[in-house]
Design a protein around this motif. Structure first.
Motif, mmCIF file in Angstrom:
data_model
loop_
_atom_site.group_PDB
_atom_site.id
_atom_site.type_symbol
_atom_site.label_atom_id
_atom_site.label_comp_id
_atom_site.label_asym_id
_atom_site.label_seq_id
_atom_site.Cartn_x
_atom_site.Cartn_y
_atom_site.Cartn_z
ATOM 1 N N LEU A 54 16.690 9.599 12.677
ATOM 2 C CA LEU A 54 15.903 9.748 11.453
ATOM 3 C C LEU A 54 15.080 8.486 11.189
ATOM 4 C CD1 LEU A 54 15.829 12.032 9.392
ATOM 5 C CD2 LEU A 54 17.521 10.792 8.050
ATOM 6 N N VAL A 55 15.767 7.354 11.246
ATOM 7 C CA VAL A 55 15.095 6.080 10.970
ATOM 8 C C VAL A 55 14.025 5.792 12.022
ATOM 9 C CG1 VAL A 55 15.432 3.580 10.867
ATOM 10 C CG2 VAL A 55 17.038 5.102 9.713
ATOM 11 N N PHE A 56 14.391 6.078 13.270
ATOM 12 C CA PHE A 56 13.438 5.763 14.339
ATOM 13 C C PHE A 56 12.176 6.613 14.220
ATOM 14 C CE2 PHE A 56 11.694 5.949 18.635
ATOM 15 C CZ PHE A 56 11.608 4.582 18.898
ATOM 16 N N THR A 57 12.343 7.907 13.997
ATOM 17 C CA THR A 57 11.144 8.755 13.920
ATOM 18 C C THR A 57 10.353 8.493 12.641
ATOM 19 O OG1 THR A 57 12.563 10.486 13.051
ATOM 20 C CG2 THR A 57 11.938 10.660 15.358
ATOM 21 N N LEU A 58 11.020 8.018 11.609
ATOM 22 C CA LEU A 58 10.286 7.680 10.390
ATOM 23 C C LEU A 58 9.330 6.518 10.642
ATOM 24 C CD1 LEU A 58 9.760 7.612 7.314
ATOM 25 C CD2 LEU A 58 11.703 6.066 7.113
ATOM 26 N N ILE A 59 9.828 5.494 11.316
ATOM 27 C CA ILE A 59 9.079 4.251 11.393
ATOM 28 C C ILE A 59 8.263 4.125 12.668
ATOM 29 C CG2 ILE A 59 9.264 1.746 11.312
ATOM 30 C CD1 ILE A 59 12.075 2.261 10.031
ATOM 31 N N ALA A 60 8.904 4.423 13.787
ATOM 32 C CA ALA A 60 8.314 4.015 15.053
ATOM 33 C C ALA A 60 7.128 4.870 15.450
ATOM 34 C CB ALA A 60 9.371 4.081 16.152
ATOM 35 N N SER A 61 6.261 4.257 16.202
ATOM 36 C CA SER A 61 5.208 4.937 16.933
ATOM 37 C C SER A 61 4.424 5.977 16.156
ATOM 38 C CB SER A 61 5.840 5.629 18.159
ATOM 39 O OG SER A 61 4.830 6.243 18.899
ATOM 40 N N PRO A 62 3.424 5.514 15.396
ATOM 41 C CA PRO A 62 2.517 6.469 14.762
ATOM 42 C C PRO A 62 1.900 7.365 15.834
ATOM 43 C CG PRO A 62 1.838 4.175 14.359
ATOM 44 C CD PRO A 62 3.052 4.126 15.181
ATOM 45 N N CYS A 63 1.542 8.577 15.476
ATOM 46 C CA CYS A 63 1.062 9.518 16.486
ATOM 47 C C CYS A 63 -0.315 9.104 17.016
ATOM 48 C CB CYS A 63 1.009 10.929 15.924
ATOM 49 S SG CYS A 63 -0.288 11.167 14.709
ATOM 50 N N VAL A 64 -0.733 9.746 18.071
ATOM 51 C CA VAL A 64 -1.982 9.372 18.740
ATOM 52 C C VAL A 64 -3.179 9.461 17.794
ATOM 53 C CG1 VAL A 64 -3.414 9.818 20.723
ATOM 54 C CG2 VAL A 64 -1.012 10.368 20.810
ATOM 55 N N ALA A 65 -3.206 10.532 16.991
ATOM 56 C CA ALA A 65 -4.340 10.712 16.083
ATOM 57 C C ALA A 65 -4.420 9.556 15.095
ATOM 58 C CB ALA A 65 -4.188 12.033 15.341
ATOM 59 N N ALA A 111 -4.991 -1.326 16.184
ATOM 60 C CA ALA A 111 -4.202 -0.139 16.521
ATOM 61 C C ALA A 111 -3.014 -0.547 17.389
ATOM 62 C CB ALA A 111 -5.075 0.882 17.229
ATOM 63 N N ILE A 112 -3.268 -1.434 18.344
ATOM 64 C CA ILE A 112 -2.182 -1.864 19.230
ATOM 65 C C ILE A 112 -1.113 -2.601 18.433
ATOM 66 C CG2 ILE A 112 -1.598 -3.365 21.171
ATOM 67 C CD1 ILE A 112 -4.398 -2.732 22.289
ATOM 68 N N LEU A 113 -1.591 -3.502 17.576
ATOM 69 C CA LEU A 113 -0.651 -4.267 16.761
ATOM 70 C C LEU A 113 0.193 -3.333 15.910
ATOM 71 C CD1 LEU A 113 0.078 -7.224 16.033
ATOM 72 C CD2 LEU A 113 -1.380 -6.951 14.032
ATOM 73 N N GLN A 114 -0.478 -2.332 15.332
ATOM 74 C CA GLN A 114 0.236 -1.386 14.489
ATOM 75 C C GLN A 114 1.327 -0.666 15.295
ATOM 76 O OE1 GLN A 114 -1.992 2.061 13.101
ATOM 77 N NE2 GLN A 114 -1.171 1.714 11.068
ATOM 78 N N TRP A 115 0.957 -0.211 16.478
ATOM 79 C CA TRP A 115 1.930 0.517 17.282
ATOM 80 C C TRP A 115 3.113 -0.376 17.637
ATOM 81 C CZ3 TRP A 115 4.422 0.602 21.975
ATOM 82 C CH2 TRP A 115 5.061 1.815 22.288
ATOM 83 N N VAL A 116 2.794 -1.572 18.085
ATOM 84 C CA VAL A 116 3.862 -2.471 18.534
ATOM 85 C C VAL A 116 4.772 -2.841 17.368
ATOM 86 C CG1 VAL A 116 4.330 -4.790 19.388
ATOM 87 C CG2 VAL A 116 2.560 -3.395 20.473
ATOM 88 N N VAL A 117 4.168 -3.226 16.249
ATOM 89 C CA VAL A 117 4.982 -3.681 15.121
ATOM 90 C C VAL A 117 5.863 -2.550 14.606
ATOM 91 C CG1 VAL A 117 4.873 -4.374 12.698
ATOM 92 C CG2 VAL A 117 3.463 -5.542 14.395
ATOM 93 N N LEU A 118 5.260 -1.371 14.419
ATOM 94 C CA LEU A 118 6.036 -0.277 13.845
ATOM 95 C C LEU A 118 7.115 0.204 14.820
ATOM 96 C CD1 LEU A 118 3.418 1.795 11.847
ATOM 97 C CD2 LEU A 118 4.836 -0.112 11.135
ATOM 98 N N THR A 119 6.777 0.262 16.094
ATOM 99 C CA THR A 119 7.763 0.734 17.056
ATOM 100 C C THR A 119 8.928 -0.252 17.161
ATOM 101 O OG1 THR A 119 5.997 1.814 18.254
ATOM 102 C CG2 THR A 119 8.077 1.565 19.403
ATOM 103 N N LEU A 120 8.585 -1.510 17.196
ATOM 104 C CA LEU A 120 9.627 -2.529 17.279
ATOM 105 C C LEU A 120 10.514 -2.481 16.041
ATOM 106 C CD1 LEU A 120 9.888 -4.363 19.668
ATOM 107 C CD2 LEU A 120 8.904 -6.217 18.309
#
Ligand SMILES: Nc1nc2c(ncn2[C@@H]2O[C@H](COP(=O)(O)OP(=O)(O)OP(=O)(O)O)[C@@H](O)[C@H]2O)c(=O)[nH]1
Ligand SMILES: [Mg+2]
Lengths: 666, 282
Positions: free
Chosen positions: A611-622, A637-646
């Protein structure tokens, strides 16, 4: 979309299309007028800054094609403060439309006319639209379009009610005659550069004041002086009375919490029985297909339909009612006028984290979908505010994540904990958004915050037609997504989960004759089928990929099945649910629901971590694509992906470990 | 020349202070003294024809003025051909010139008026100000130039910053100052209170708008023009931002910006008295 295709496929009229632009102050009803003219359903809402993009539509009138563009609202052309205002200004000055339809709010005519005067001074061919005629009538105004037309030097003036399409026919006629006048005077037509040239002229404050003063005079001529006297006493309106309670310095926050809870309740509690109904329907359909289609004929195709399409897309469609209701809730917030009050109420709190009240609007829009949410940040006039807001919008749980929550929470938590857990997910998202914004403002986006300046619209009864249209548009877009992206990826995921097929199983086939005599309980044919299916799945590409990822996600308590679902979620969040549905359909031929199967397979700790992981990590491609476009740099965009996924990874791991400690582990 | 020969103000002045011109001397006669002095300074003989040319009047007018100045004992007009200043005339002309120079200096250095305007306005002022006002201006000039460092503030410097930023009030914490800068076209006496000081539900007419230029422009675009009625409609939880009600729209903005919006009490303005309030619409 459908409509746009239609207009393309019509035989093209001989004369070139007339290009019409809709301009006006924010929230004057431009998009409503566009929708009335073209029959489209572009997004409207009762707060300034709904339209942040140049949107198009077209209609035919008397055999001629009119291409209409809807522009973001702007107070003047001279001093744009934010991205959306710049868009409107640049379109008007550099694309030189044939006719400009200037939409005015009769309730604030004196100020809105200032833009009209500016447009006239710049030589645009105008048609003036006096919108909100219904409200004007209700408050006892009797606008005199003739007087206004004379005061503006013969410009045609049309009175409309944009939300109901009243006056659209007259408007079309007025646009046509304005365009015709333009064709006759083609020689005298302002060249592309003419308007732009005028733009370089020094527009001082004195000029602005002069224009406003003249606008007041003209408004007085149009409405009668009493209605527009800027020094006259204020009349208390219903909106004032509502605001006295709803935007109160103490009760305001209670109402805010209540409004948020309302959206929430509608989405989840009211949606539950509907979702259950659809789930039963899909299960029945799958059973019927399974019975009618014998297992032996075209087994792959059967599997594709049953497991890939019904298992994958079906498991997402189950939650369609919830998503539609969420859209309804957001539409009500937008159309009632509460959106702007929410921004007003939370500005002080947002300031603590380095954002401002206006940043809250993108977040609320992001409840539906992060993409328009990120775009809505265009109304922020401070670049750092805008970037920080866009960065954190994906942390607000969007509609696509609703199926995940609705699958995982009931699967792993007892009835009493479900509502608080749902609430907790949303609060966690908001809290993380706040923390991330604060962090950004202290590091990459250091610097002074922007100014908070927001016009509050009057409260308006959301019209049924508008709300229904809005919800329908969003729901049909969602269905389109289900029918395209989710279907496509479901099929791909099904393929990945099916191939390569395994021929040799370690589990023995059931003994041909009679009940097995005593080796072990594997003899049960159902169990054997299940074990073989699991083996086959593990052998497939998806299984291998999931296995390969296992060391990475072991600290979160995920097994290879969940890992494959995470791969799907990269493209669209719903695919997490799709893939789990596919796996479930592939593995289990029995009628256990997906939630029951999950409960049987994983401990609650894993469920919470997911639940927590899908809430925060990896915004979708769109989301990433729009972030890249809006921020102007791929970096963001890269920073956003990395920060949120981490962050998602670390928090999910922490959740799993802590939940394990308090006894929710295996 | 910079200093005006003035004693500190307030004391009963002696019969005739050095800057004072004999009361009998009219504006035009003072002008003649200046012209004659000017011609002389250029090393020319002041002939009636020259004086008439410089002043743009006919020669008979010059002749009669010269007669009157001669009667006062300020010029020597015996030759009826050219004019010369007597020692007393010399002194009087000197005082007139000094006064002109002082006013110009005051306009330039304290009010920061542009040179050309200062020159023109000094000409206009020097003859029309009463001795008492002139006296006070001189005292004020000395106070401003001599004092500010003493109390730790460079008042003129602050005023200059104000003018440069296009604001209409003194910088710093003194929001209620009465000074008016170049924005006077859109600002009016008296400044009154800031809207954030109003009670909820209380209204007033905008008297002055103080904000950095870009925000100021947006505020004006939103209709916050001087003379417009605004009402403090409410305050958000935690005291910020505030909600304003204008004719035709509601606006919310933070205290920081709202503090620069000054309003006058409606009662002061006298337009909507209790009687006028009855004109509320249906
Ligand atoms: N009562 C009434 N409501 C209207 C009328 N026209 C539009 N509305 C409503 O007013 C609100 C604003 O309309 P929009 O069309 O979104 O305004 P806009 O000018 O496009 O706004 P921005 O894109 O934010 O600049 C919506 O809630 C509409 O439903 C009208 O004539 N009467
Ligand atoms: Mg719009």
């Amino acid at each position: 979309m459908r409509l746009r295709l239609c207009s393309r496929s019509r035989p093209r009229p001989v004369s070139p299309a007339v290009r019409v632009a809709l301009a006006g102050n924010p929230n004057s009803g431009k998009t409503s007028v566009l929708n009335a003219l073209t029959g489209l359903r572009h997004r409207v809402g009762n707060y300034p800054g709904v339209t942040v993009d140049v949107r198009e539509g077209s209609y035919e009138f008397n055999g001629r094609l009119y291409e209409v563009v809807d522009l973001p609202g702007t107070y003047s052309l001279e001093a744009p403060r934010s991205e959306d205002e710049r868009l409107a200004r640049n379109y008007l000055l550099h694309r030189s439309p044939d006719v400009v339809v200037n939409v005015l709010d009769l309730g604030n005519l004196a100020r809105h006319l200032a833009l009209t005067l500016e447009l006239l001074e710049r030589g645009f061919r105008l048609v003036v639209v006096l919108n909100f005629a219904d409200e004007a009538r209700r408050s006892g105004m009797a606008p005199d379009p003739q007087a206004l037309s004379e005061a503006l030097g013969g410009v045609s003036v049309v009175v409309t009610e944009g939300h109901r399409g009243v006056g659209a026919a007259q408007l079309k006629a007025a646009i046509a005659s304005a365009a015709a006048a333009g064709d006759i005077a083609a020689a005298a037509r302002p060249a592309a550069g003419a308007a732009a040239g005028a733009a370089t002229r020094d527009d001082t404050e004195a000029e602005l004041v002069r224009r406003l003063a003249r606008a007041r005079l003209i408004a007085a001529l149009t409405l009668g002086s009493e209605a527009t006297d800027p020094a006259g006493p204020e009349r208390e309106t219903l909106s004032d009375r509502i605001d006295r309670v709803v935007a109160h310095r103490v009760w305001g926050l209670f109402f805010f919490a209540a409004a948020m809870y309302g959206v929430f309740w509608v989405t989840f509690a009211a949606g539950e029985p509907l979702a259950a109904g659809i789930e039963a329907g899909i299960a029945a359909l799958a059973a019927a297909v399974g019975n009618l289609w014998p297992e032996a004929t075209a087994p792959l195709l059967r599997s594709l339909l049953l497991e890939g399409v019904l298992g994958g897309v079906g498991s997402v469609l189950v939650f369609l009612p919830n998503i539609v209701l969420l859209f309804l809730g957001v539409s009500l917030l937008e159309d009632s006028g509460y959106m702007a009050r929410a921004a007003f109420l939370v500005d002080r709190l947002m300031r603590v984290v380095g954002l401002q009240g206006r940043s809250f609007v993108p977040m609320l829009v992001g409840l539906g979908c992060s993409v328009p949410g990120i775009m809505a940040a265009r109304t922020l006039d401070n670049e750092r505010d805008r970037l920080a807001t866009m960065f954190v919008v994906p942390l607000v749980p969007c509609g696509a994540r609703v199926p995940i929550f609705l699958l995982l929470i009931p699967a792993f938590l007892p009835q009493t904990l479900r509502a608080p857990a749902l609430m907790g997910v949303y609060l966690l998202g908001l809290g993380l958004a706040a923390a991330t914004a604060r962090l950004l403002r202290l590091t990459a986006l250091r610097g002074s915050a922007g100014v908070f300046l927001l016009e509050l619209p009057p409260y308006r009864w959301p019209s049924l037609k508008v709300i229904a249209g809005q919800v329908w548009t969003r729901a049909s877009l969602y269905l389109q997504k289900a029918a395209t992206v989710i279907l496509l990826f479901s099929i791909i995921l099904w393929g990945l989960s099916t191939f390569p097929q395994k021929a040799e199983f370690t589990v023995d086939a059931p003994p041909a004759g009679g009940p097995a005599g005593g080796l072990d309980s594997v003899a049960d044919p159902l169990t054997i089928a299940r074990l073989r299916a699991a083996e086959a799945l593990e052998y497939s590409f998806a299984g291998r990929l999931g296995r390969w990822l296992e060391p990475v996600f072991r600290p979160l308590g995920f097994d290879w099945r969940l890992n494959t679902a995470l791969i799907g979620a990269l493209a669209a969040k719903e695919l997490f649910v799709s893939q789990l549905g596919i796996i479930h359909a592939v593995e289990a031929e029995d009628t256990d629901s997906l939630a029951e199967a999950l409960r049987a397979t994983y401990p609650p700790a894993t469920g919470l971590a997911a639940l927590v992981f899908t809430l925060i990590a990896s915004p979708c491609v769109a989301t990433l694509a729009v972030m890249r476009r809006e921020a102007g740099r791929r970096r963001w965009a890269i920073l956003q992906w990395v920060v949120l996924t981490l962050a998602g990874y670390l928090l999910a791991a922490a959740t799993y470990q802590v939940a394990g400690l308090i006894g929710l582990g295996a | 020349m910079a200093r005006i020969e003035r004693r500190p103000t307030g004391r009963p002045s002696p019969e005739r202070s050095p800057t004072e011109i004999p009361p009998a001397l009219s504006e035009s006669l003072e002008d003649y003294l200046e012209v004659i002095r000017g011609l002389r300074a250029e090393g020319r003989v002041a002939r009636v024809r020259d004086i008439a040319a410089r002043k743009g009047v006919r020669m008979p007018s010059v002749a009669s003025a010269m007669k009157r100045l001669a009667d006062e004992g300020l010029v020597d007009y015996r030759t009826r051909e050219y004019v010369d200043l007597t020692p007393e005339g010399e002194q009087a002309a000197e005082r007139v010139a000094q006064r002109h120079a002082f006013l110009k200096r005051f306009l330039r250095e304290v009010l920061l008026v542009s040179p050309a305007t200062a020159e023109r306005d000094a000409c206009a002022l020097e003859h029309s100000l009463s001795p008492e006002t002139l006296d006070r201006i001189a005292g004020f000039y000395q106070y401003i130039k001599g004092c500010p460092r003493g109390v730790g503030r460079d008042i003129v410097g602050e005023f200059r910053d104000c003018c440069a930023s296009g604001e209409t009030g003194p910088a710093g914490e003194c929001h209620h100052g009465q000074a008016r800068g170049p924005g006077a076209a859109v600002a009016d006496y008296p400044c009154g209170r800031s809207v954030v000081e109003l009670r909820e539900g209380e209204g007033g007419r905008i008297s002055r708008l103080r904000a950095v230029p870009e925000i100021r422009r947006r505020l004006v675009e939103l209709g916050l023009l001087p003379g417009t009625r605004v009402e403090l409609e409410g305050v958000a939880p935690l005291g910020d931002p505030v909600r304003l009600r204008l004719r035709g729209c509601r606006l919310c903005l933070r205290r920081e910006e709202a503090e620069g919006i000054f309003v006058e009490n409606e009662a002061d303005g006298g337009l909507d008295g209790p009687a006028g309030g009855g004109a509320a619409r249906l």
